[in-house]
Design a protein around this motif. Structure first.
Motif, PDB file in Angstrom:
ATOM      1  N   ILE A 198       0.764  -1.316  -0.135  1.00  0.00           N
ATOM      2  CA  ILE A 198       0.115  -0.032  -0.023  1.00  0.00           C
ATOM      3  C   ILE A 198       0.945   1.075  -0.048  1.00  0.00           C
ATOM      4  N   SER A 199       0.412   2.028  -0.648  1.00  0.00           N
ATOM      5  CA  SER A 199       1.356   3.308  -1.043  1.00  0.00           C
ATOM      6  C   SER A 199       0.875   4.751  -0.877  1.00  0.00           C
ATOM      7  N   ALA A 200       1.241   5.518  -0.313  1.00  0.00           N
ATOM      8  CA  ALA A 200       0.764   7.125  -0.345  1.00  0.00           C
ATOM      9  C   ALA A 200       1.709   7.968  -1.133  1.00  0.00           C
ATOM     10  N   VAL A 201       1.281   8.654  -1.909  1.00  0.00           N
ATOM     11  CA  VAL A 201       2.129   9.649  -2.709  1.00  0.00           C
ATOM     12  C   VAL A 201       1.579  11.168  -2.525  1.00  0.00           C
ATOM     13  N   ASP A 202       2.189  12.314  -2.611  1.00  0.00           N
ATOM     14  CA  ASP A 202       1.784  13.595  -2.574  1.00  0.00           C
ATOM     15  C   ASP A 202       2.010  14.123  -4.214  1.00  0.00           C
ATOM     16  N   ALA A 203       2.367  13.447  -5.051  1.00  0.00           N
ATOM     17  CA  ALA A 203       2.459  13.937  -6.289  1.00  0.00           C
ATOM     18  C   ALA A 203       2.767  12.837  -7.399  1.00  0.00           C
ATOM     19  N   PRO A 204       2.208  13.007  -8.672  1.00  0.00           N
ATOM     20  CA  PRO A 204       2.281  12.005  -9.507  1.00  0.00           C
ATOM     21  C   PRO A 204       3.713  11.166  -9.777  1.00  0.00           C
ATOM     22  N   LEU A 205       3.810  10.128 -10.122  1.00  0.00           N
ATOM     23  CA  LEU A 205       4.879   9.448 -10.334  1.00  0.00           C
ATOM     24  C   LEU A 205       5.339  10.009 -11.862  1.00  0.00           C
ATOM     25  N   HIS A 206       6.583   9.575 -12.300  1.00  0.00           N
ATOM     26  CA  HIS A 206       7.235   9.972 -13.449  1.00  0.00           C
ATOM     27  C   HIS A 206       7.959   8.707 -14.075  1.00  0.00           C
ATOM     28  N   PHE A 207       7.231   8.117 -15.095  1.00  0.00           N
ATOM     29  CA  PHE A 207       8.003   6.872 -15.727  1.00  0.00           C
ATOM     30  C   PHE A 207       9.214   7.204 -16.624  1.00  0.00           C
ATOM     31  N   THR A 208      10.134   6.401 -16.535  1.00  0.00           N
ATOM     32  CA  THR A 208      11.503   6.634 -17.222  1.00  0.00           C
ATOM     33  C   THR A 208      11.706   5.662 -18.087  1.00  0.00           C
ATOM     34  N   SER A 209      11.011   4.765 -18.504  1.00  0.00           N
ATOM     35  CA  SER A 209      11.249   3.823 -19.552  1.00  0.00           C
ATOM     36  C   SER A 209      10.024   3.057 -20.282  1.00  0.00           C
ATOM     37  N   GLY A 210      10.263   2.631 -21.337  1.00  0.00           N
ATOM     38  CA  GLY A 210       9.369   1.768 -22.059  1.00  0.00           C
ATOM     39  C   GLY A 210       8.124   2.706 -22.259  1.00  0.00           C
ATOM     40  N   LEU A 211       7.024   1.924 -22.647  1.00  0.00           N
ATOM     41  CA  LEU A 211       5.718   2.512 -23.225  1.00  0.00           C
ATOM     42  C   LEU A 211       5.092   3.345 -21.922  1.00  0.00           C
ATOM     43  N   ALA A 212       5.285   2.837 -20.828  1.00  0.00           N
ATOM     44  CA  ALA A 212       4.757   3.671 -19.713  1.00  0.00           C
ATOM     45  C   ALA A 212       5.105   5.220 -19.723  1.00  0.00           C
ATOM     46  N   ARG A 213       6.116   5.588 -20.321  1.00  0.00           N
ATOM     47  CA  ARG A 213       6.474   7.153 -20.413  1.00  0.00           C
ATOM     48  C   ARG A 213       5.373   7.688 -21.382  1.00  0.00           C
ATOM     49  N   MET A 214       4.551   7.194 -22.325  1.00  0.00           N
ATOM     50  CA  MET A 214       3.473   7.807 -23.028  1.00  0.00           C
ATOM     51  C   MET A 214       2.560   8.377 -21.881  1.00  0.00           C
ATOM     52  N   LEU A 215       2.388   7.702 -20.628  1.00  0.00           N
ATOM     53  CA  LEU A 215       1.507   8.287 -19.648  1.00  0.00           C
ATOM     54  C   LEU A 215       1.827   9.356 -18.869  1.00  0.00           C
ATOM     55  N   ASN A 216       3.177  10.044 -18.920  1.00  0.00           N
ATOM     56  CA  ASN A 216       3.480  10.872 -18.333  1.00  0.00           C
ATOM     57  C   ASN A 216       2.763  12.100 -18.344  1.00  0.00           C
ATOM     58  N   PRO A 217       2.258  12.519 -19.596  1.00  0.00           N
ATOM     59  CA  PRO A 217       1.708  13.717 -19.901  1.00  0.00           C
ATOM     60  C   PRO A 217       0.257  13.878 -19.195  1.00  0.00           C
ATOM     61  N   LEU A 218      -0.229  12.641 -18.931  1.00  0.00           N
ATOM     62  CA  LEU A 218      -1.804  12.391 -18.459  1.00  0.00           C
ATOM     63  C   LEU A 218      -1.663  12.216 -17.037  1.00  0.00           C
ATOM     64  N   SER A 219      -0.380  12.009 -16.349  1.00  0.00           N
ATOM     65  CA  SER A 219      -0.511  11.576 -15.197  1.00  0.00           C
ATOM     66  C   SER A 219      -1.081  12.338 -14.039  1.00  0.00           C
ATOM     67  N   ASN A 220      -1.108  13.831 -14.420  1.00  0.00           N
ATOM     68  CA  ASN A 220      -1.882  14.431 -13.383  1.00  0.00           C
ATOM     69  C   ASN A 220      -3.408  14.203 -13.533  1.00  0.00           C
ATOM     70  N   LEU A 221      -3.996  13.759 -14.733  1.00  0.00           N
ATOM     71  CA  LEU A 221      -5.345  13.501 -14.620  1.00  0.00           C
ATOM     72  C   LEU A 221      -5.751  12.504 -13.754  1.00  0.00           C
ATOM     73  N   PHE A 222      -4.828  11.561 -13.449  1.00  0.00           N
ATOM     74  CA  PHE A 222      -5.146  10.364 -12.837  1.00  0.00           C
ATOM     75  C   PHE A 222      -4.729  10.370 -11.663  1.00  0.00           C
ATOM     76  N   PHE A 223      -4.097  11.551 -10.945  1.00  0.00           N
ATOM     77  CA  PHE A 223      -3.266  11.515  -9.763  1.00  0.00           C
ATOM     78  C   PHE A 223      -4.266  12.351  -8.780  1.00  0.00           C
ATOM     79  N   LYS A 224      -4.644  11.307  -7.597  1.00  0.00           N
ATOM     80  CA  LYS A 224      -5.279  11.992  -6.481  1.00  0.00           C
ATOM     81  C   LYS A 224      -4.671  11.669  -5.155  1.00  0.00           C
ATOM     82  N   PRO A 225      -4.019  12.679  -4.663  1.00  0.00           N
ATOM     83  CA  PRO A 225      -3.222  12.400  -3.193  1.00  0.00           C
ATOM     84  C   PRO A 225      -4.018  12.065  -2.279  1.00  0.00           C
TER      85      PRO A 225
END
Length: 225
Positions: A198-225
């Motif tokens: 179980i994880s708690a984060v206070d800001a979106p993650l930033h993916f650094t490799s592979g296809l997951a990097r395509m999600l970075n521009p949308l990360s704020n849309l899915f992030f809820k602290p």
């Protein structure tokens, strides 16, 4: 639980005992402390210090003492038989064929758990929505990998079942991991053990490799602290 090797910092334990922590970090420190005798002792020691400081700093108040003595003397006799302990059964967390026993402080919040969603890489994720903040339960099946990522803010993680590894170490049941912008990692499980965290984060993650990097521009849309 003697195999726990990763703990919250002493500062976090003291801030928890002081009542200064809020949100997901407070909940995860509480859950870890429930599982870890070492941190239970640190918390108890700090609470003793706080109690001694409170008694030392308190100014004598003879008027208040006299009033309390009078009130206690006027109380009627009561049944002093210790009450029976509550025997509330805790329902385990279930996911497909898996059943997980959670620390009591988390098990009491399971009615706020959303539905599980399947993610690439044999991962499942569900949000624990606590109103003003939320946490993520993540199940990693055997031989699975989370895409490599770094953090825009702080991330605290508690291992609730099994274990996982990254470039910085191995983590088992009860371990508490605190990461921030300085860390980049790729959590993975091996072929003989799954893992629930179980994880708690206070800001979106930033993916650094592979296809997951395509999600970075949308990360704020899915992030809820």
């Amino acid at each position: 639980m003697s195999n726990i090797t990763h703990h919250p910092s002493l500062e976090l334990i003291q801030r928890f005992a002081n009542g200064e922590l809020i949100g997901g970090t407070a909940l995860l420190v509480s859950a870890h402390t429930e599982m870890c005798r070492h941190c239970q002792q640190l918390k108890a020691q700090h609470e003793q210090v706080l109690a001694q400081q409170s008694l030392t700093n308190a100014a004598p108040n003879t008027e208040l003492d006299d009033m309390l003595t009078s009130m206690l003397a006027s109380l009627p006799d009561v049944d002093r038989t210790p009450p029976s302990p509550l025997t509330t059964a805790r329902s385990p967390l279930t996911l497909q064929q898996h059943r997980f026993e959670l620390p009591r402080v988390l098990a009491n919040q399971l009615d706020k758990l959303g539905s599980w969603s399947s993610q690439p890489g044999k991962l499942h994720q569900a949000r624990l929505d606590l109103g003003d903040h939320s946490l993520q339960l993540i199940h990693m099946d055997r031989n699975s990998t989370v895409p490599a990522h770094t953090h825009k803010g702080n991330e605290v993680t508690l291992v609730l079942h099994g274990g996982f590894s990254d470039d910085q170490g191995d983590y088992k049941l009860g371990d508490f991991i605190a990461l921030d912008q300085r860390h980049e990692h790729q959590p993975r499980t091996d072929d003989h053990e799954d893992c629930l965290v179980i994880s708690a984060v206070d800001a979106p993650l930033h993916f650094t490799s592979g296809l997951a990097r395509m999600l970075n521009p949308l990360s704020n849309l899915f992030f809820k602290p």
